[in-house]
Design a protein around this motif. Structure first.
Motif, PDB file in Angstrom:
ATOM      1  N   GLY A 230      58.695  32.373  36.839  1.00  0.00           N
ATOM      2  CA  GLY A 230      59.080  32.524  35.447  1.00  0.00           C
ATOM      3  C   GLY A 230      58.990  33.972  34.999  1.00  0.00           C
ATOM      4  N   VAL A 231      59.932  34.379  34.170  1.00  0.00           N
ATOM      5  CA  VAL A 231      60.033  35.786  33.765  1.00  0.00           C
ATOM      6  C   VAL A 231      59.711  35.978  32.290  1.00  0.00           C
ATOM      7  N   GLU A 232      60.388  35.252  31.412  1.00  0.00           N
ATOM      8  CA  GLU A 232      60.347  35.576  29.988  1.00  0.00           C
ATOM      9  C   GLU A 232      59.279  34.878  29.148  1.00  0.00           C
ATOM     10  N   PRO A 233      58.882  33.636  29.437  1.00  0.00           N
ATOM     11  CA  PRO A 233      57.909  32.972  28.560  1.00  0.00           C
ATOM     12  C   PRO A 233      56.565  33.699  28.521  1.00  0.00           C
ATOM     13  N   ALA A 234      55.780  33.391  27.501  1.00  0.00           N
ATOM     14  CA  ALA A 234      54.449  33.984  27.385  1.00  0.00           C
ATOM     15  C   ALA A 234      53.622  33.659  28.627  1.00  0.00           C
ATOM     16  N   GLY A 235      52.968  34.669  29.155  1.00  0.00           N
ATOM     17  CA  GLY A 235      52.131  34.498  30.321  1.00  0.00           C
ATOM     18  C   GLY A 235      52.848  34.627  31.643  1.00  0.00           C
ATOM     19  N   ALA A 236      54.173  34.811  31.619  1.00  0.00           N
ATOM     20  CA  ALA A 236      54.952  34.898  32.853  1.00  0.00           C
ATOM     21  C   ALA A 236      55.085  36.362  33.296  1.00  0.00           C
ATOM     22  N   LEU A 238      56.943  39.090  32.762  1.00  0.00           N
ATOM     23  CA  LEU A 238      57.010  40.257  31.888  1.00  0.00           C
ATOM     24  C   LEU A 238      55.661  40.573  31.265  1.00  0.00           C
ATOM     25  N   ASP A 239      54.804  39.552  31.091  1.00  0.00           N
ATOM     26  CA  ASP A 239      53.469  39.772  30.548  1.00  0.00           C
ATOM     27  C   ASP A 239      52.477  40.240  31.601  1.00  0.00           C
ATOM     28  N   ASP A 240      52.668  39.816  32.851  1.00  0.00           N
ATOM     29  CA  ASP A 240      51.694  40.120  33.897  1.00  0.00           C
ATOM     30  C   ASP A 240      52.417  40.298  35.231  1.00  0.00           C
ATOM     31  N   PRO A 241      53.197  41.379  35.372  1.00  0.00           N
ATOM     32  CA  PRO A 241      54.024  41.525  36.578  1.00  0.00           C
ATOM     33  C   PRO A 241      53.232  41.623  37.868  1.00  0.00           C
ATOM     34  N   GLY A 242      52.095  42.300  37.838  1.00  0.00           N
ATOM     35  CA  GLY A 242      51.320  42.438  39.065  1.00  0.00           C
ATOM     36  C   GLY A 242      50.839  41.105  39.595  1.00  0.00           C
ATOM     37  N   ARG A 243      50.342  40.276  38.695  1.00  0.00           N
ATOM     38  CA  ARG A 243      49.829  38.974  39.123  1.00  0.00           C
ATOM     39  C   ARG A 243      50.931  38.113  39.719  1.00  0.00           C
ATOM     40  N   TRP A 244      52.061  38.006  39.020  1.00  0.00           N
ATOM     41  CA  TRP A 244      53.071  37.037  39.460  1.00  0.00           C
ATOM     42  C   TRP A 244      53.845  37.536  40.670  1.00  0.00           C
ATOM     43  N   LYS A 245      54.008  38.850  40.818  1.00  0.00           N
ATOM     44  CA  LYS A 245      54.601  39.335  42.065  1.00  0.00           C
ATOM     45  C   LYS A 245      53.663  39.051  43.237  1.00  0.00           C
ATOM     46  N   SER A 246      52.362  39.190  43.021  1.00  0.00           N
ATOM     47  CA  SER A 246      51.403  38.876  44.069  1.00  0.00           C
ATOM     48  C   SER A 246      51.477  37.403  44.457  1.00  0.00           C
ATOM     49  N   GLU A 247      51.639  36.525  43.464  1.00  0.00           N
ATOM     50  CA  GLU A 247      51.760  35.090  43.761  1.00  0.00           C
ATOM     51  C   GLU A 247      53.020  34.825  44.589  1.00  0.00           C
ATOM     52  N   VAL A 248      54.132  35.472  44.235  1.00  0.00           N
ATOM     53  CA  VAL A 248      55.362  35.309  45.011  1.00  0.00           C
ATOM     54  C   VAL A 248      55.156  35.783  46.438  1.00  0.00           C
ATOM     55  N   ALA A 268      64.859  33.158  35.085  1.00  0.00           N
ATOM     56  CA  ALA A 268      65.066  33.696  33.747  1.00  0.00           C
ATOM     57  C   ALA A 268      66.355  33.163  33.146  1.00  0.00           C
ATOM     58  N   HIS A 269      66.427  33.206  31.815  1.00  0.00           N
ATOM     59  CA  HIS A 269      67.641  32.838  31.081  1.00  0.00           C
ATOM     60  C   HIS A 269      68.304  34.039  30.399  1.00  0.00           C
ATOM     61  N   GLN A 270      67.581  35.141  30.333  1.00  0.00           N
ATOM     62  CA  GLN A 270      68.148  36.376  29.771  1.00  0.00           C
ATOM     63  C   GLN A 270      67.848  37.572  30.683  1.00  0.00           C
ATOM     64  N   ALA A 271      67.982  37.371  31.978  1.00  0.00           N
ATOM     65  CA  ALA A 271      67.606  38.431  32.918  1.00  0.00           C
ATOM     66  C   ALA A 271      68.406  39.708  32.707  1.00  0.00           C
ATOM     67  N   GLU A 277      63.470  45.824  35.021  1.00  0.00           N
ATOM     68  CA  GLU A 277      62.355  45.093  35.617  1.00  0.00           C
ATOM     69  C   GLU A 277      62.806  44.331  36.868  1.00  0.00           C
ATOM     70  N   ALA A 278      63.994  43.740  36.804  1.00  0.00           N
ATOM     71  CA  ALA A 278      64.516  43.004  37.962  1.00  0.00           C
ATOM     72  C   ALA A 278      64.812  43.946  39.121  1.00  0.00           C
ATOM     73  N   VAL A 279      65.398  45.085  38.830  1.00  0.00           N
ATOM     74  CA  VAL A 279      65.698  46.059  39.885  1.00  0.00           C
ATOM     75  C   VAL A 279      64.411  46.492  40.576  1.00  0.00           C
ATOM     76  N   ALA A 280      63.376  46.774  39.799  1.00  0.00           N
ATOM     77  CA  ALA A 280      62.101  47.195  40.392  1.00  0.00           C
ATOM     78  C   ALA A 280      61.490  46.077  41.236  1.00  0.00           C
ATOM     79  N   PHE A 281      61.540  44.858  40.727  1.00  0.00           N
ATOM     80  CA  PHE A 281      60.967  43.703  41.431  1.00  0.00           C
ATOM     81  C   PHE A 281      61.654  43.484  42.779  1.00  0.00           C
ATOM     82  N   PHE A 282      62.982  43.403  42.767  1.00  0.00           N
ATOM     83  CA  PHE A 282      63.693  43.097  44.001  1.00  0.00           C
ATOM     84  C   PHE A 282      63.731  44.288  44.953  1.00  0.00           C
TER      85      PHE A 282
END
Length: 463
Positions: A230-236, A238-248, A268-271, A277-282
Motif C-alpha cells: 500500500g502506498v497512499e493510505p495512512a500508515g502505508a 508514503l508515511d513510512d517508506p523505509g519500513r515498507w520497502k524493507s517488508e517488500v 496505489a490509486h493515484q501513483a 517516490e515510485a521512481v526512487a522505489f523501483f
C-alpha cells in the motif's frame, strides 16, 4: 511508534553459547550447542517486529539428525507475558520458561535442515533466550563465550539456482512473446497464484512468512505471489517508506528462496501523483534485485478514472525508464485506467518497450462479458495481459459476503483459453468474501480448516 522490521538470515552461526545479530532492525539469537551440551540441535530466535510494549518473533530449528515431531523449550531473559503462538500445540509460559510442540504438519525436520517452525507475539521485552532444548536435548550453552556479530545479510546471489522442482526452476527467465507470457524456452505459459492484502492492513504478516509461501507452493500449487505494498493510505509507504520497502524486500528474498515468481506491486490509486517516490522505489529495488529471474514489476495497481495519455502513460514511461536502467529484461506489468479495466484504451496507444504486459482486474459479481470484450480487443491489438487481481465477488472485494461463481468460472475459462496469468485477491482474515482465510488462521500455513469466502473456488482453479 513504528515497528522494527528485519529480514530472515540465510545461515546460522557456528557453535557458541549465544549469537546476537542485529541487522535491518531485527534481533536474531541463536542458542547453539555449548561445551557441555548434547549434540543435535540449534534454536534460532528471530525478533522481526518490536513496538516497545511487545514484539513478534519467529523460531527456527536446525537438526543434526532427522526429527519427526518436536517439543521446544527455553527461558526468556526479558520480562515476557501474554504470549500467543501459531503453528504449535500445547504451548505454555510459566515464569520465564516457554514450551511448545509441533502442530503435526510442521513436525518433520530433515538432517542438516534449518526450518522456521512457528512464530508468536508477546507482551514485554524481547531480550534473549537461554537454556534452549529440543525434545529434551539441550541446545543452549552457559553464556560463557563472547557474543559475535554476523555479517549483514546479502541480496540473493544471481548464480544461486532456484530450488529443484519449483515454478522458477521449471520456467526460468520469463519474457513476453506476442500477446503471451513465455518461459525461457519460448513456450507460452500461464502462471496462477495469490495476492497479498495491502501490507499495512494485514491482520497478521502472512505475506512476509517464508513458511506460508512454501506451504502455498506445496499445498495450493501456487506459481506466483503478489506482494501488494500500500502506498497512499495512512500508515502505508508514503508515511513510512523505509519500513515498507524493507517488508517488500523480505518477501523478495523469501520468493527467491522458495522458487516462486513474485509481483512487486506499488499498490496505489493515484501513483501518477507520486512519480518521484515510485521512481526512487523501483530504481533501488531493480538495482539490487533485478538480476533475479522470478521478479515481475507492477508500478501502478489501479489508476482510477484518469487519462491514459495525459497521466498514466507518462507515469509508466518514467518508472519504466528507471527500472530498465537497472533491469533490462524482467517483465513489467502496467496498470490501466478505470481500476485496471480499460486495457483497450491502453492498446490504442501502448508504451514502447519490451517485456511489457498490461493489468486487467475483474470482480465477477460486477464485471462480465462486456469487460472481456474490452480485453479481447486489447489482445487482438497485440497486448499481453496479466490479471494481477480478481475476486468472485463484487468490485468492493465482497463486503456483502456474496460470491458469483458462475461468472467467475467464465472468467477462469477465458483466462485459460488465452493463457492469461492471474493472482487472486487476497491472503488475509476477514468477513469480505475475497478474504481467503477465516478467523484463527495461523501465520505460517496449515490452512486446510481455515478457508473462507471464495477460497475453495480459487484453490480448485490453481494448477
Amino acid at each position: 511508534m513504528p515497528m522494527r522490521t528485519g529480514r530472515r538470515r540465510r545461515s546460522i552461526a557456528a557453535l557458541g553459547a549465544v549469537v546476537a545479530a542485529v541487522g535491518a532492525g531485527a534481533l536474531t539469537i541463536v542458542a547453539a550447542q555449548g561445551a557441555g551440551a548434547a549434540e543435535g540441535c540449534e534454536v534460532e530466535y528471530n525478533v522481526v517486529n518490536d513496538w516497545g510494549s511487545g514484539f513478534q518473533a519467529n523460531i527456527s530449528i536446525t537438526a543434526d539428525e532427522p526429527i519427526d515431531g518436536w517439543t521446544v523449550e527455553w527461558d526468556f531473559t526479558g520480562a515476557v507475558s501474554g504470549i500467543s503462538a501459531w503453528n504449535v500445540t500445547a504451548q505454555s509460559l510459566t515464569g520465564p520458561h516457554f514450551e511448545a510442540s509441533d502442530a503435526g504438519w510442521n513436525g518433520s525436520i530433515a538432517s542438516g535442515q534449518t526450518r522456521e517452525v512457528f512464530g508468536f507475539t508477546a507482551n514485554g521485552t524481547a531480550g534473549d533466550i537461554e537454556n534452549a532444548a529440543v525434545n529434551g536435548v539441550e541446545c543452549g550453552g552457559d553464556g560463557s563465550q563472547e557474543p559475535t556479530t554476523e555479517p549483514e545479510p546479502t541480496d540473493p546471489d544471481p548464480t544461486d539456482p532456484p530450488p529443484a522442482g519449483t515454478p522458477v526452476e521449471r520456467h526460468g527467465q520469463l519474457s513476453v512473446c506476442g500477446a503471451n507470457m513465455c518461459n525461457e524456452d519460448g513456450q507460452a505459459i500461464q502462471l496462477r497464484g495469490i495476492s497479498s492484502m495491502w501490507l499495512h492492513w494485514q491482520t497478521q504478516p502472512y505475506a512476509q512468512s517464508l513458511s506460508a509461501l512454501e506451504w502455498m507452493r506445496d499445498n495450493w500449487n501456487i506459481e506466483v505471489f503478489r506482494v501488494a505494498m500500500g502506498v497512499e493510505p495512512a500508515g502505508a509507504y508514503l508515511d513510512d517508506p523505509g519500513r515498507w520497502k524493507s517488508e517488500v524486500e523480505t518477501v523478495i528474498r523469501n520468493a527467491a528462496e522458495a522458487g516462486v515468481y513474485l509481483i512487486v506491486d506499488f499498490h496505489a490509486h493515484q501513483a501518477h501523483q507520486h512519480r518521484s517516490e515510485a521512481v526512487a522505489f523501483f530504481s533501488d529495488l531493480a538495482d539490487r534485485y533485478g538480476h533475479l529471474p522470478n521478479i515481475i514489476w507492477e508500478p501502478y495497481n489501479e489508476p482510477e478514472q484518469v487519462s491514459w495519455t495525459g497521466a498514466v502513460k507518462p507515469y509508466h514511461e518514467a518508472v519504466l525508464a528507471a527500472i530498465r536502467a537497472q533491469d533490462p529484461d524482467n517483465i513489467v506489468v502496467l496498470g490501466t485506467p478505470t481500476w485496471s479495466q480499460d486495457v483497450d484504451v491502453a492498446a490504442a496507444d501502448p508504451v514502447s518497450g519490451t517485456n511489457l504486459m498490461y493489468t486487467l482486474h475483474f470482480y465477477s459479481c460486477t464485471h462480465a462479458q462486456w469487460n472481456r470484450d474490452k480485453a479481447d480487443a486489447a489482445i487482438d491489438a497485440g497486448l499481453a495481459l496479466f490479471v494481477t487481481e480478481w475476486g468472485a465477488s463484487a468490485a468492493d472485494g465482497g463486503l456483502d459476503g456474496r460470491v458469483c461463481l458462475d461468472e467467475a468460472q467464465r472468467w477462469i475459462d477465458w483466462m485459460a483459453a488465452n493463457r492469461i496469468s492471474w493472482t487472486a485477491w487476497k491472503l488475509d482474515v476477514g468477513t469480505d468474501s475475497t478474504n481467503l482465510l477465516s478467523s484463527g488462521a495461523p501465520l505460517n500455513g496449515g490452512w486446510d480448516n481455515h478457508l473462507h469466502g471464495h477460497a475453495p473456488f480459487v484453490i480448485a482453479n490453481l494448477p
